[in-house]
Design a protein around this motif. Sequence first.
Motif, PDB file in Angstrom:
ATOM      1  N   ASP A  69      -5.513   2.586  15.222  1.00 51.46           N
ATOM      2  CA  ASP A  69      -5.492   4.041  15.055  1.00 51.46           C
ATOM      3  C   ASP A  69      -4.061   4.561  15.077  1.00 51.46           C
ATOM      4  OD1 ASP A  69      -8.226   3.990  14.960  1.00 51.46           O
ATOM      5  OD2 ASP A  69      -8.451   4.358  17.122  1.00 51.46           O
ATOM      6  N   LYS A  70      -3.821   5.632  14.297  1.00 46.75           N
ATOM      7  CA  LYS A  70      -2.460   6.146  14.166  1.00 46.75           C
ATOM      8  C   LYS A  70      -1.942   6.756  15.456  1.00 46.75           C
ATOM      9  CE  LYS A  70      -2.800   7.092   9.200  1.00 46.75           C
ATOM     10  NZ  LYS A  70      -2.695   8.133   8.152  1.00 46.75           N
ATOM     11  N   HIS A  71      -2.830   7.316  16.283  1.00 51.09           N
ATOM     12  CA  HIS A  71      -2.353   7.979  17.499  1.00 51.09           C
ATOM     13  C   HIS A  71      -2.012   6.993  18.599  1.00 51.09           C
ATOM     14  CE1 HIS A  71      -6.655   7.348  18.266  1.00 51.09           C
ATOM     15  NE2 HIS A  71      -6.318   7.298  19.562  1.00 51.09           N
ATOM     16  N   MET A 100     -14.908  -2.283  11.064  1.00 51.81           N
ATOM     17  CA  MET A 100     -14.420  -1.828   9.759  1.00 51.81           C
ATOM     18  C   MET A 100     -14.970  -0.460   9.388  1.00 51.81           C
ATOM     19  SD  MET A 100     -14.861  -5.421   7.703  1.00 51.81           S
ATOM     20  CE  MET A 100     -14.524  -4.657   6.121  1.00 51.81           C
ATOM     21  N   ALA A 101     -16.132  -0.073   9.962  1.00 54.56           N
ATOM     22  CA  ALA A 101     -16.731   1.219   9.620  1.00 54.56           C
ATOM     23  C   ALA A 101     -15.918   2.392  10.144  1.00 54.56           C
ATOM     24  CB  ALA A 101     -18.151   1.285  10.165  1.00 54.56           C
ATOM     25  N   ARG A 102     -15.117   2.191  11.180  1.00 58.84           N
ATOM     26  CA  ARG A 102     -14.264   3.249  11.776  1.00 58.84           C
ATOM     27  C   ARG A 102     -15.093   4.450  12.214  1.00 58.84           C
ATOM     28  NH1 ARG A 102      -8.831   1.852  10.661  1.00 58.84           N
ATOM     29  NH2 ARG A 102      -8.329   3.527  12.112  1.00 58.84           N
ATOM     30  N   VAL A 103     -16.197   4.154  12.955  1.00 56.14           N
ATOM     31  CA  VAL A 103     -16.998   5.246  13.505  1.00 56.14           C
ATOM     32  C   VAL A 103     -16.408   5.643  14.849  1.00 56.14           C
ATOM     33  CG1 VAL A 103     -19.090   4.534  12.290  1.00 56.14           C
ATOM     34  CG2 VAL A 103     -18.595   3.591  14.548  1.00 56.14           C
ATOM     35  N   LYS A 104     -16.975   6.682  15.447  1.00 57.35           N
ATOM     36  CA  LYS A 104     -16.483   7.139  16.737  1.00 57.35           C
ATOM     37  C   LYS A 104     -16.682   6.060  17.798  1.00 57.35           C
ATOM     38  CE  LYS A 104     -17.209  12.071  15.883  1.00 57.35           C
ATOM     39  NZ  LYS A 104     -17.876  13.294  16.369  1.00 57.35           N
ATOM     40  N   LYS A 105     -15.786   6.083  18.768  1.00 57.98           N
ATOM     41  CA  LYS A 105     -15.791   5.024  19.776  1.00 57.98           C
ATOM     42  C   LYS A 105     -17.106   4.943  20.523  1.00 57.98           C
ATOM     43  CE  LYS A 105     -10.936   4.290  20.889  1.00 57.98           C
ATOM     44  NZ  LYS A 105      -9.931   4.301  21.988  1.00 57.98           N
ATOM     45  N   ALA A 151      -6.649  -8.870  16.692  1.00 57.90           N
ATOM     46  CA  ALA A 151      -7.486  -7.892  17.382  1.00 57.90           C
ATOM     47  C   ALA A 151      -6.784  -7.325  18.611  1.00 57.90           C
ATOM     48  CB  ALA A 151      -8.817  -8.543  17.775  1.00 57.90           C
ATOM     49  N   VAL A 152      -6.098  -8.169  19.377  1.00 63.62           N
ATOM     50  CA  VAL A 152      -5.399  -7.685  20.571  1.00 63.62           C
ATOM     51  C   VAL A 152      -4.230  -6.789  20.176  1.00 63.62           C
ATOM     52  CG1 VAL A 152      -4.001  -8.419  22.541  1.00 63.62           C
ATOM     53  CG2 VAL A 152      -6.127  -9.627  21.996  1.00 63.62           C
ATOM     54  N   CYS A 153      -3.515  -7.184  19.131  1.00 59.46           N
ATOM     55  CA  CYS A 153      -2.366  -6.386  18.689  1.00 59.46           C
ATOM     56  C   CYS A 153      -2.776  -5.000  18.229  1.00 59.46           C
ATOM     57  CB  CYS A 153      -1.639  -7.143  17.581  1.00 59.46           C
ATOM     58  SG  CYS A 153      -0.151  -6.324  16.969  1.00 59.46           S
ATOM     59  N   ARG A 154      -4.011  -4.897  17.697  1.00 58.42           N
ATOM     60  CA  ARG A 154      -4.476  -3.612  17.177  1.00 58.42           C
ATOM     61  C   ARG A 154      -5.393  -2.896  18.157  1.00 58.42           C
ATOM     62  NH1 ARG A 154      -5.743  -5.510  10.869  1.00 58.42           N
ATOM     63  NH2 ARG A 154      -3.606  -6.180  10.416  1.00 58.42           N
ATOM     64  N   TYR A 155      -5.365  -3.295  19.402  1.00 54.33           N
ATOM     65  CA  TYR A 155      -6.105  -2.632  20.471  1.00 54.33           C
ATOM     66  C   TYR A 155      -7.624  -2.808  20.353  1.00 54.33           C
ATOM     67  CZ  TYR A 155      -1.953  -0.262  22.264  1.00 54.33           C
ATOM     68  OH  TYR A 155      -0.730   0.004  22.810  1.00 54.33           O
ATOM     69  N   TYR A 156      -8.104  -3.813  19.625  1.00 51.01           N
ATOM     70  CA  TYR A 156      -9.542  -4.089  19.550  1.00 51.01           C
ATOM     71  C   TYR A 156      -9.877  -5.155  20.598  1.00 51.01           C
ATOM     72  CZ  TYR A 156      -9.193  -1.644  15.089  1.00 51.01           C
ATOM     73  OH  TYR A 156      -8.962  -0.713  14.123  1.00 51.01           O
ATOM     74  N   LEU A 157      -9.891  -4.717  21.844  1.00 51.33           N
ATOM     75  CA  LEU A 157     -10.057  -5.668  22.932  1.00 51.33           C
ATOM     76  C   LEU A 157     -11.481  -6.203  23.031  1.00 51.33           C
ATOM     77  CD1 LEU A 157      -7.902  -3.914  25.676  1.00 51.33           C
ATOM     78  CD2 LEU A 157      -7.229  -5.597  23.964  1.00 51.33           C
ATOM     79  N   VAL A 158     -12.465  -5.372  22.769  1.00 54.17           N
ATOM     80  CA  VAL A 158     -13.857  -5.844  22.808  1.00 54.17           C
ATOM     81  C   VAL A 158     -14.083  -6.891  21.721  1.00 54.17           C
ATOM     82  CG1 VAL A 158     -16.266  -5.157  22.575  1.00 54.17           C
ATOM     83  CG2 VAL A 158     -14.667  -3.680  23.794  1.00 54.17           C
ATOM     84  N   GLU A 159     -13.567  -6.609  20.524  1.00 53.78           N
ATOM     85  CA  GLU A 159     -13.713  -7.567  19.433  1.00 53.78           C
ATOM     86  C   GLU A 159     -12.991  -8.870  19.758  1.00 53.78           C
ATOM     87  OE1 GLU A 159     -13.022  -4.502  19.254  1.00 53.78           O
ATOM     88  OE2 GLU A 159     -14.139  -3.463  17.677  1.00 53.78           O
ATOM     89  N   ALA A 160     -11.823  -8.780  20.352  1.00 59.62           N
ATOM     90  CA  ALA A 160     -11.087  -9.985  20.725  1.00 59.62           C
ATOM     91  C   ALA A 160     -11.859 -10.798  21.763  1.00 59.62           C
ATOM     92  CB  ALA A 160      -9.707  -9.610  21.265  1.00 59.62           C
ATOM     93  N   SER A 161     -12.539 -10.115  22.683  1.00 55.50           N
ATOM     94  CA  SER A 161     -13.344 -10.830  23.681  1.00 55.50           C
ATOM     95  C   SER A 161     -14.505 -11.569  23.020  1.00 55.50           C
ATOM     96  CB  SER A 161     -13.878  -9.845  24.723  1.00 55.50           C
ATOM     97  OG  SER A 161     -12.816  -9.161  25.352  1.00 55.50           O
ATOM     98  N   VAL A 162     -15.133 -10.938  22.036  1.00 56.57           N
ATOM     99  CA  VAL A 162     -16.241 -11.593  21.333  1.00 56.57           C
ATOM    100  C   VAL A 162     -15.738 -12.813  20.570  1.00 56.57           C
ATOM    101  CG1 VAL A 162     -17.982 -11.305  19.531  1.00 56.57           C
ATOM    102  CG2 VAL A 162     -17.580  -9.476  21.182  1.00 56.57           C
TER     103      VAL A 162
END
Length: 735
Positions: A705-707, A589-594, A529-540
Amino acid sequence: SLYVSEYFSQSAQKLSFYSWYGNTKLFHFHVPEDTVLLRWLLQASRGKGPECTSMEITVHFRHGAPPVINPLGTGFPANATIRPSYNISITLSSAVQNTTFVNVTTPAAGDWFIAAHLPEAAGRIEVKGFSSPCPYMFQADMFVLRLTDMPVLEPGVPMPHTVVSPAKPLHVKVFVPKHAAGMRFQLQSCLTSDQKVCAVRVVLGSITLPQSFQKILTCTGSANCSLALDSPPWEKWLQIMVESLGTANASVSVEMLASFTVCRPGSASSFLNFISLNQSQAGARPGTTGAAGSSAQAAGEASRNTSGQRSSCLQNQPVVREDLDVVSVRYRLLNGPSVPVNSLSPTLLLFNLNTGMDSGGSLVVSLLLNKTSVSLANATVVGCVSAASPVLSLNATRNCSTAFSQGYPLHVSMASAEAMLIVLYPQTDDWFLSLQLLCPKGQGECPTAEAKVTVFAYLTPCFNDCGPYGQCSLLRRHGYLYAACSCKAGWGGWSCTDDTKAQSIGAQNLATLLLTLSNLMFLPAIAVAVCRYYLVEASVYTYTMFFSTFYHACDQPGVAVMCIMDYDTLQYCDFLGSVVSIWVTILCMARVKKILKYVLFILGTLLIAMSLQLDRRGVWNMMGPCLFALVIMIAAWVHHGTKRRHCYPSSWKRWVFYLLPGITLAFIAISVYAFMETNENYYYTHSIWHVLVACSVSFLLPPRDKHKKPWAWSKKLTCRYQICQNDREELYAVT
């Protein structure tokens, strides 16, 4: 005679499978005085669903206290009294309902208890909501038939009466005075109306379950017949029933006579002991001659009572009852913990347990012999703990029994100076401890010998507080309170002293390590999660790993336990973190808007926290957020696929190497959690659940995300020049 019928009912209770005493359903009734017939109406029923099968319900009865039961065949603590309860079985097979009647003639007045339960529990841990257990209901109703004008037999006064027919027995009662050492009942002048041989049967006493000690006397002819009773119950009404054994139409006239032998106690009065106690606590005040005079008078009275003790038939020792807490009492002797015991007359101590709220604990009586106080090496101090009346003939026979009950014997000697007795659920009554010195060659050998015995007596909810592997629980049925032990770590028995199936220390440490260290499998998920920039998920995930680790470290049943905060707080945080982890993973996993994703994160977490507070173990607390998040994810994937005009996710490698393994691991984890966990295999099946859920999260997290560029710590920390872009602002003048 005028008979009155009364009806008492209590609400039905849902039965449980038995694993400890708290699974029994208790019913508490009070039988009034002068009751000649008691009828229990027992109604059992079950549900109509396919999960309802044939079942056997066990019902226990006891007078005076809750029944002592042992359906699992486990052990009792050492020195505990073990008398099995009276029980019957009610079978629910093809019929949905079963009605059973139990009749008791001439029942004892006072408290009666009924306990009902199902067979032994299977030990399977069922998730609330996945399965609907079959409801088994049980209800007990009580009918009593009592006499409103039962004749009273006066002591020493002959009373003529007539038994009309065998179908209508005669009921009378006599009051037993205090300090009654014996009772003699005589039946004389027996005549029949048809001039045939007189034949009657006399039943003395009332029925008390599980054991009944009624005395039966059969008299034939006109000759007098009598029955002698030792130690009848003090200050109670004794019911006597006379039945005719002749023909149906012949009446029988009899004459009854009851006489008592009263024992004179030979101890200082309680009032003088109370005065001496107050003076010993307060001390003599200087210049006060009244206190000194009363002290001298009390000492003189005590010496005169001591000199007259040899001629009395028992020696009373005053005892003070000190209430400590619920079902917790301590008994304190006014003359000190040591009591003198001689061979001529028994020493008597009274333990008051007749408040109606003392029968739900354990009465503990401990004796300690002072070896220096006994001059004879082979002498033995014999004791007897009994209810309702004391045993006053310890020197003649060593049988610890009274007229209508069986006591509990104790003895101490030079070889064994300590003795202990534990009475489980003592019946509501006055309890007595009788002590007497017995000499090996008869009482003539030691007429002047005296022994000092230290007596400790107390009432406790659970003996030894259920030990290190048990928890003492205070149970309630309406206004009645009683206590029982809930054992853990495989230990069993009434006080959690049976180690037949107990876990070893190594097994307890292994269980703790498996349940706590298995949460470290969340570290790969956190790293991904941290490597893929999902910091909120990593905190949970970090929150879930932390509280799950320390919750299971605190939840262990044995000695390998560590609680960093309150158990309930740790449990709530563990459940909250588990459900929220599933919620944020599926939404990720749904990849909705932030902005929408974070709004759903916060809103879902608040709703989950609320639902867990309402019902922490409900299956829909986990399934509800999961299903709602899956609906959002499927809708988002359909939207992405429609927009791109091909399947989403589009890469077959994503499906084969990530999504399908993650979904498979998640389904296996749910199956293990819902259908495979039992009390015996919990520590490794639940550890497997931890591992599978953590691994599935690592597979199911989507790529970044690709960007977004990957983390480049070296570039961010390097000090160098940067090319800056200057933006020129156009200034417009408005004229």
